[in-house]
Design an enzyme around this catalytic site. Structure first.
Site, PDB file in Angstrom:
ATOM      1  N   SER A   1       0.960  -1.483   0.262  1.00 15.66           N
ATOM      2  CA  SER A   1       0.223   0.127   0.135  1.00 15.66           C
ATOM      3  C   SER A   1       1.295   0.910  -0.008  1.00 15.66           C
ATOM      4  CB  SER A   1      -1.073  -0.250   1.436  1.00 15.66           C
ATOM      5  OG  SER A   1       0.030   0.200   1.907  1.00 15.66           O
ATOM      6  N   ASP A   2       0.333   2.267  -0.744  1.00 10.68           N
ATOM      7  CA  ASP A   2       0.597   3.620  -0.684  1.00 10.68           C
ATOM      8  C   ASP A   2       1.461   3.776   1.291  1.00 10.68           C
ATOM      9  OD1 ASP A   2       2.515   6.117   0.052  1.00 10.68           O
ATOM     10  OD2 ASP A   2       0.929   6.383  -1.843  1.00 10.68           O
ATOM     11  N   TRP A   3       1.622   4.956   1.677  1.00  8.66           N
ATOM     12  CA  TRP A   3       1.377   4.769   3.492  1.00  8.66           C
ATOM     13  C   TRP A   3      -0.178   5.026   3.925  1.00  8.66           C
ATOM     14  CZ3 TRP A   3       5.250   2.566   1.212  1.00  8.66           C
ATOM     15  CH2 TRP A   3       6.228   2.031   1.988  1.00  8.66           C
TER      16      TRP A   3
END
Ligand code: BGC
Length: 687
Positions: free
Chosen positions: A246-248
């Site tokens: 995932s992106d953060w």
């Protein structure tokens, strides 16, 4: 050394896959869960019992970022995390040189090894849909083919060191405004032809080890829980074998996200054991809401990347801050610079014929590498434009500096700059944008295309004071130049040039290096000319960004609609001249000759566009399908052959859910920019 991320796929040997089976057969459910979510800002826990170390990731696309505190976004405050700062992504794209992208990727890979990182969070390949997107500077411009070529080169180089690249942000993350929530609605053909190809190339040609899901939604579903993107396209159609992270902070749910194909959750704003893929996933597997086989697939993919990067064995030590890496940084910065205007040979400057130069502008001294947010680099050093110029001219020329404009400029700053301009032989106005909020930065978009801090007015006054004023634009995205462009003799876009920016700039200005960069994006005359703005389709309404312009992104719009840009896609001047001749076409290649007809050595990017004469579905007026950069001595001729294949002619047929090539007539356009076509011919594809 085990550096097995092959160019074509994340191919492990049968023995390595068997070893992964064996490890998994000995893992408890809890141990598997520990591998699929972060246990600090940039690590996962590993499995100490089975000898699996922590997996380390780091930003990003421009080099290895400084160490961040494990549990907070503050710098860790270390002294051993200085690294080589490469020019920004759009600069790399402006080189149009996939071999150079490979050299940069390799250098960053060596530094990642030295810093003990297995996964590097780059390259970033989102398409420039609007010139206002705050992250345009990190990305590779407006064309999917060019972005794909640069990404593949970069990934091959980085992964050749046994470091996994993570291509991001999948997908349609084309604005920073409302990036966490915006729901992108884009038709299928446009998704396939514009917003997916660079990712597809990264997977299928680059063999990329990891993909990062984006923050935004696509068609109503967050990208990190988007079954269509992750399972159907990425893992299904493209047969991606690596891991999807995932992106953060981009995960919002457990079961749907797990089932949709995300493998690793990072950056969620919760205690680590409460991450969606921590305790909640454990319970979901226990309750049967997420099948064990789904979790096993995630663990297997993560173990693949761990194996391929040597984490389970031993890794080479790498090298960091070497002269060779610094030379790559300078080389990229030099090849990236785009000469937009050069009236009467105003450039290059001849240091031996000048007695004084007035350098004016905030960007002459501003250090840029440690800005822009996640792609920032704590550079070992950074040569500012002024420092580079001073070093280049030595005592030969009297150089003055005045800030002229900018956040740090006092009330009389402009007056002092004008005085300096009057007194000097030549003025170097070094302006543009910077990484402050609402300019070139993650987390916000620009508000307009104007140069900030009153630069338009100042440039006009400076050029009145001294007509020999050369404008250098340090920026990562297009800017307007209407008020002064006609009055200044020369304009150069230097982008953000990394740690060697100033040396590279001086070498271009004084003619040690001939500019050979080409714009990877259109510079519009005004914002309202550019498609998403002309159609009022940015930044979206009620949280929905409808991509109304469809395929007509960048030059595809300007050329199809006959709108004159300020500077077109693919444009860039040289200190020499190139002549094109002898076009020969076949369905497999376009061949032609390029001659350096001037008196200086230089590089030229030949660009090949296709135009389908009678398309079944409407197509853009032209589409880039090939490119070649050549370096020629004065008088030298090079025979160029640009391969063509099915992909060069294909379009996505939404009714058939497949790429299609129709027999019929195509025009092949070969040029020095998208609007400077030098050769063209027709080709008929037979059924
Ligand atoms: C960015 C990513 C980056 C991540 C980790 C996010 O905000 O969108 O590009 O890799 O942070 O720093």
């Amino acid at each position: 050394m085990i550096a097995l991320i092959a160019a074509a796929s994340l191919a492990l040997s049968v023995q390595q896959e068997a070893r992964i089976d064996n490890l998994m057969s000995r893992m408890s459910l809890e141990e598997k869960i520990a591998l699929v979510h972060g246990d600090s800002k940039f690590t996962t826990a590993g499995d100490p019992r089975l000898g699996i170390p922590k997996l380390w990731m780091s930003d990003g696309p421009h080099g290895v970022r400084e160490e961040i505190s494990p549990n907070k976004w503050n710098p860790a405050g270390r002294t051993d995390d200085y690294s080589t700062a490469m020019p920004c992504g759009i600069a790399l794209a402006a080189t149009w040189d996939a071999d150079l992208a490979e050299a940069e990727g390799k250098a960053i890979g060596e530094e990642a090894l030295a810093r003990d990182k297995q996964i590097m969070l780059g390259p970033a390949v989102n398409i420039m849909r609007t010139p206002l997107c705050g992250r345009n500077f990190e990305y590779y411009g407006e064309d999917p083919f060019l972005a794909g070529r640069i990404a593949v080169g970069f990934i091959r180089g980085e992964q050749s060191e046994g470091v996994a690249s993570c291509v991001k942000h999948f997908d349609a993350n084309n604005q920073e405004f409302d990036r966490d929530g915006i729901n992108v609605k884009v038709d299928e053909r446009t998704l396939r032809e514009i917003y997916l190809p660079a990712f597809k190339a990264a997977v299928q040609e680059g063999g990329v080890g990891a993909v990062m899901g984006a923050y935004n939604k696509l068609r109503g579903q967050y990208c990190c829980q988007n079954d269509y993107l992750l399972s159907k396209i990425l893992k299904g159609e493209w047969k991606f074998q690596g891991l999807v992270m995932s992106d953060w902070g981009a995960v919002h749910d457990t079961v749907q996200t797990a089932l949709a194909g995300l493998d690793l959750e990072m950056g969620t704003d919760k205690p680590y054991d409460e991450y969606f893929f921590a305790k909640p996933l454990l319970e979901a597997v226990q309750k049967g809401e997420v099948p064990q086989s789904v979790l096993d697939d995630k663990v297997r993919r993560i173990l693949r990347v761990m194996t391929a990067t040597g984490l389970l064995d031993s890794r080479p030590r790498g090298s960091i801050n070497t002269k060779q890496h610094q030379a790559v940084a300078r080389h990229v910065a030099e090849e990236a610079m785009v000469l937009l205007k050069n009236h009467d040979g105003a450039l290059p400057l001849n240091a031996s014929k000048l007695s004084s130069i007035a350098v004016i502008g905030d960007n002459a001294t501003r250090l840029q590498a440690h800005g822009g947010w996640s792609s920032e680099i704590k550079a070992l050093y950074e040569i500012s434009p002024l420092a580079g110029i001073l070093k280049r001219v030595g005592d030969q020329v009297n150089v003055t500096y005045s800030i002229g404009y900018g956040p740090g400029a006092g009330p009389n700053a402009a007056a002092r700059a004008l005085q300096a301009a009057k007194a000097a032989d030549t003025v170097l106005f070094i302006g543009g944008l910077n990484h402050e909020r609402n300019f070139d930065t993650e987390g916000s978009d620009r508000l307009d295309l104007k140069l900030p801090y009153g630069q338009d007015e100042l440039i006009q006054r400076v050029v009145e004071a001294n007509p020999r004023t050369i404008v250098v634009l340090v920026a990562g995205s297009p800017v307007e130049m209407g008020p002064w462009l006609q009055r200044v003799p020369a304009v150069l876009v230097s982008w953000y040039g990394g740690m060697e920016a100033g040396n590279a700039l001086a070498r271009i200005l004084f003619g040690d290096v001939n500019p050979s960069g080409k714009l990877p994006c259109t510079f519009p005359k005004r914002l309202s000319d550019s498609p998403a703005h002309a159609l009022n389709a940015y930044p979206g309404t009620n949280g929905v960004a409808q991509y109304k312009e469809g395929l007509l992104v960048g030059y595809r719009w300007f050329d199809t609609k006959n709108i004159e840009p300020l500077f077109p896609f693919g444009y860039g001047l040289s200190y020499t001249r190139f002549e094109y001749s002898n076009l020969r076409l076949s369905p497999n290649a376009a061949e032609f000759d390029i001659k350096n007809a001037g008196d200086r050595e230089g590089g030229e990017v030949a660009q090949l566009y296709i135009h389908e004469v009678h398309p079944r579905l409407p197509r853009p007026a032209k589409e880039l399908k090939g490119l070649r950069k050549v370096f020629l001595k004065p008088g030298e001729t090079h025979h160029v052959s640009i391969p063509l294949d099915r992909n060069s002619f294909a379009f996505y047929d939404p009714d058939q859910h497949a790429w299609a090539v129709d027999p019929g007539e195509f025009t092949i356009l070969v040029g020095s920019s998208s609007r400077d076509i030098r050769l063209q011919g027709n080709l008929t594809l037979r059924p």
